[in-house]
Design an enzyme around this catalytic site. Structure first.
Site, mmCIF file in Angstrom:
data_model
loop_
_atom_site.group_PDB
_atom_site.id
_atom_site.type_symbol
_atom_site.label_atom_id
_atom_site.label_comp_id
_atom_site.label_asym_id
_atom_site.label_seq_id
_atom_site.Cartn_x
_atom_site.Cartn_y
_atom_site.Cartn_z
ATOM 1 C CG HIS B 181 -15.403 -46.907 26.313
ATOM 2 N ND1 HIS B 181 -14.519 -46.059 25.677
ATOM 3 C CD2 HIS B 181 -16.625 -46.398 26.096
ATOM 4 C CE1 HIS B 181 -15.206 -45.089 25.095
ATOM 5 N NE2 HIS B 181 -16.477 -45.260 25.332
ATOM 6 C CD GLU B 408 -27.083 -66.710 10.633
ATOM 7 O OE1 GLU B 408 -26.812 -66.420 11.804
ATOM 8 O OE2 GLU B 408 -27.605 -65.923 9.832
ATOM 9 C CG ASP B 432 -27.750 -67.010 15.393
ATOM 10 O OD1 ASP B 432 -27.717 -65.934 14.774
ATOM 11 O OD2 ASP B 432 -28.206 -67.114 16.560
ATOM 12 C CB CYS B 479 -18.007 -65.291 10.299
ATOM 13 S SG CYS B 479 -19.758 -65.532 10.014
#
Lengths: 95, 548
Positions: B181, B408, B432, B479
């Site tokens: 929201h 990672e 990470d 990513c």
């Protein structure tokens, strides 16, 4: 008890705005003394005035449901609800 | 060397633009004491009235719709009936309505897809009804008499709908994502926002911040001139964005795939409608969190199919469950750990529970077959080539033909050449990777500077991964949110990265930046960035070369 079958026209199924409009109408009928249930043919009926019960049915576009009404004005209520489900509300919604 | 900023926190870009103002932390917990509702029906009509009033006063159409939907839940006869039954059985009314709401939320979640996302709304309504019964009203936003940047753990629809954009000039939340929201409303109001900013809680009230909604960065106590620099960048960026569209490529036509990070079916539908080339990271945790029992095969197939069909022929990279003892996954039965970031998490959860991973892979393969698509699949927290090999076998036996791993863990980057022998691709999770490489907790504001993706050590690990990719002729992507920073994206491409996955809102600026530089320039800025001695210096020298 009068009952009718209806096919879901909205491409998003009986969710979001189409569900809201359907439940609003059923809620109005309930306040006028008509209780309406909606069910997949042969399955457990759900309270049509409950958005949670209707959403939980997970009815998709093109599926058929059975509407049953009880009380004075049941036929008229069913007419209105069947008509509502026949409109593709999804085509009207903005992005 | 000039100090770029004092402290930079990193969130996910949610709504573009730059805002400069004092930050105010808002708790949002219901406070004001009002007379308690007499019973469930009274609570229902009070909450419905309150939400109805807020809907009428909402500053956007979206806000109004959300509040109207919440009001419907609060008026739901079945919800109230279920709560009343519990009261009759002896439960206290506030507890009864929360439990009833939780029951419906669970039902919606089990249906998967779009409906599962309404589950949180039902829980919210349960909380409001309970609060009404306890004589608590929902708190209002701060009104300090000046413009400010609102910082909170998360914002409920009813909170943001009344927001005045001339007072709240930006939003930062600890939680949330591209379709929460907060994001949707911030964009409708045209104010910058950053979400999923783990260290948001460390922003002390009253401190000046420069919120860069286009990159998700929050600069606390910024150096003089930063706001102006960023505003100028915004202006130039908007000009370029208007000129460039379509697949990502450098000025000399080296293709760099521009992809979306998604975490829900809503995210997927939203991203699918954007000018981007697919999904570089589909986080599947939302299906598994807060579940007392594992999501069934059918539910998983349904949900994955929803996402895959939204993208059709475009690439979708699915990441298998990435959970740990710090995440609420009761059905996994993980023991409590002192160091969850270093424990049984990601792919390691398949050690005690191999069946869960197996089922997820089968569900994905079934969804692929049903939709006629060919998703890529990758595992998180892969630490060794052996793990990569084992995962590849599992995935291919399940019927998935393009298998990869996330990089990672520094050990994976350092041994990338060996790792990539067994899989088809790797995707670097810079968030990470920075945490593990610099030994700095992602949740801790105190060490935020070490988590900056511009840290030269992190760039070295990206380079090592790309070298492994090159040696094995395998594709390397990024990513983490590093991909969303247009300047850093140029560096990543220079290091050898050929796909960038980010929040959809960030794609146009990255596309425009890449279109302005040739590959040789990317390679050059990657070199100078790695020669820098600090993250700030790396950023500054690259910015100097590309925008000077």
């Amino acid at each position: 008890m009068p009952s009718r079958t209806a096919t879901i026209a909205s491409s998003v199924g009986l969710h979001a705005r189409p569900a809201k409009l359907f439940v609003d109408l059923a809620g109005k009928a309930a306040r006028d003394g008509v209780t309406v249930t909606v069910a997949r043919p042969g399955a457990e009926p759900a309270n049509a005035a409950s958005i949670l019960a209707v959403l939980s049915l997970g009815v998709k576009h093109g599926e058929t449901v059975e509407l049953t009404a009880e009380g004075e004005g049941a036929e008229a209520a069913l007419d209105a609800l069947v008509e509502e489900l026949a409109v593709d509300r999804d085509a009207e919604t903005v992005g | 060397m000039s100090t770029y900023t004092r402290t930079v926190l990193h969130g996910v870009p949610a709504s573009p633009g730059v805002a400069t103002a004092p930050a105010i932390w808002w708790d949002g917990a219901a406070v004001d004491a009002v007379e308690p509702a007499r019973d469930l029906d009274d609570a229902s009509s009070r909450v419905v009235d309150d939400l109805g009033r807020r809907a009428a006063a909402a500053t956007t159409g979206e806000g109004r719709e959300v509040l109207e939907a919440l009001a419907m839940f609060a008026a739901d006869p079945e919800l109230l009936a279920a709560a009343k039954q519990r009261v009759e059985a002896g439960q206290e009314p506030p507890e009864a309505v929360r439990t009833a709401a939780a029951g419906y939320a669970e039902q919606l979640r089990s249906l998967g897809g779009y409906l599962a996302e309404r589950a949180a709304d039902v829980v919210d309504v349960g909380d409001r009804l309970a609060a009404s019964l306890q004589g608590r009203a929902m708190a209002s936003l701060p009104e300090p008499g000046h413009a400010y940047v609102l910082v909170a753990r998360d914002l409920a629809p009813a909170d943001t709908a009344l927001l005045d954009p001339s007072v709240v000039v930006g939003i930062v939340t600890e939680q949330g994502g591209p379709t929460s929201h907060t994001t949707i409303l911030a964009r409708s109001l045209g104010i910058p926002a950053a979400v999923a900013c783990a260290q948001a809680g460390s922003v002390a009230g009253g401190h000046e911040v420069v919120l860069d909604g286009s990159t998700g960065m929050v600069h606390v106590d910024p150096a003089a001139g930063l706001a102006e620099k960023l505003a100028e960048r915004e202006r130039r960026s908007a000009e370029r964005r208007a000129r460039v569209s379509g697949p990502g490529r450098t000025a000399d036509d080296t293709a760099v795939k521009l992809l979306a990070n998604i975490g829900t079916v809503d995210d997927a539908r939203h991203a699918a409608g954007q000018d981007l080339e697919g999904v570089g990271l589909f986080r599947t945790e939302f299906l598994f969190l807060d579940r007392s029992s594992e999501p069934g095969l059918d539910e998983q197939v349904e949900t994955y199919a929803d996402v895959l069909s939204a993208f059709g022929d475009r690439r979708v990279v699915v990441r298998t469950l990435d959970a740990g003892s710090d995440k609420p996954v009761p059905f996994l039965g993980l023991s409590a750990e002192d160091n969850p970031a270093l424990g049984i998490r990601g792919l390691r959860t398949s050690w005690p529970r191999p069946d869960v991973l197996q089922r997820q892979l089968e569900a994905l393969a079934a969804a692929a077959a049903r939709t006629g698509t060919r998703p890529w699949v990758m595992a998180p927290m892969v630490s060794t080539p052996h793990e990569a090999d084992a995962f590849a076998h599992l995935a291919r036996n399940a019927g998935l033909d393009t298998v990869g791993v996330m990089v990672e863990v520094p050990a994976a980057a350092l041994r990338a050449t060996h790792l990539l022998r067994h899989v088809d691709f790797a995707s670097i999770g810079t968030n990470d990777l920075a945490q593990y490489a610099l030994a700095a907790d992602r949740q801790l504001g105190d060490v935020a500077a070490l988590l900056d993706p511009w840290q030269p050590a992190v760039l070295d690990l990206v380079a090592a991964t790309c070298a492994g990719g090159s040696a094995q002729s395998k594709a390397i992507g990024v990513c983490g949110e590093a991909a969303a920073d247009p300047l850093l994206a140029t560096v990543l491409v220079g290091l050898g990265v050929r796909s960038l996955s980010m929040a959809p809102v960030a794609v146009p600026a990255v596309r425009a930046q890449l279109a302005d530089v040739d590959l040789a320039t990317c390679t050059r800025v990657a070199e100078v960035a790695r020669q820098a001695t600090t993250a700030a210096e790396a950023r500054a020298v690259v910015a100097g070369r590309l925008t000077g």
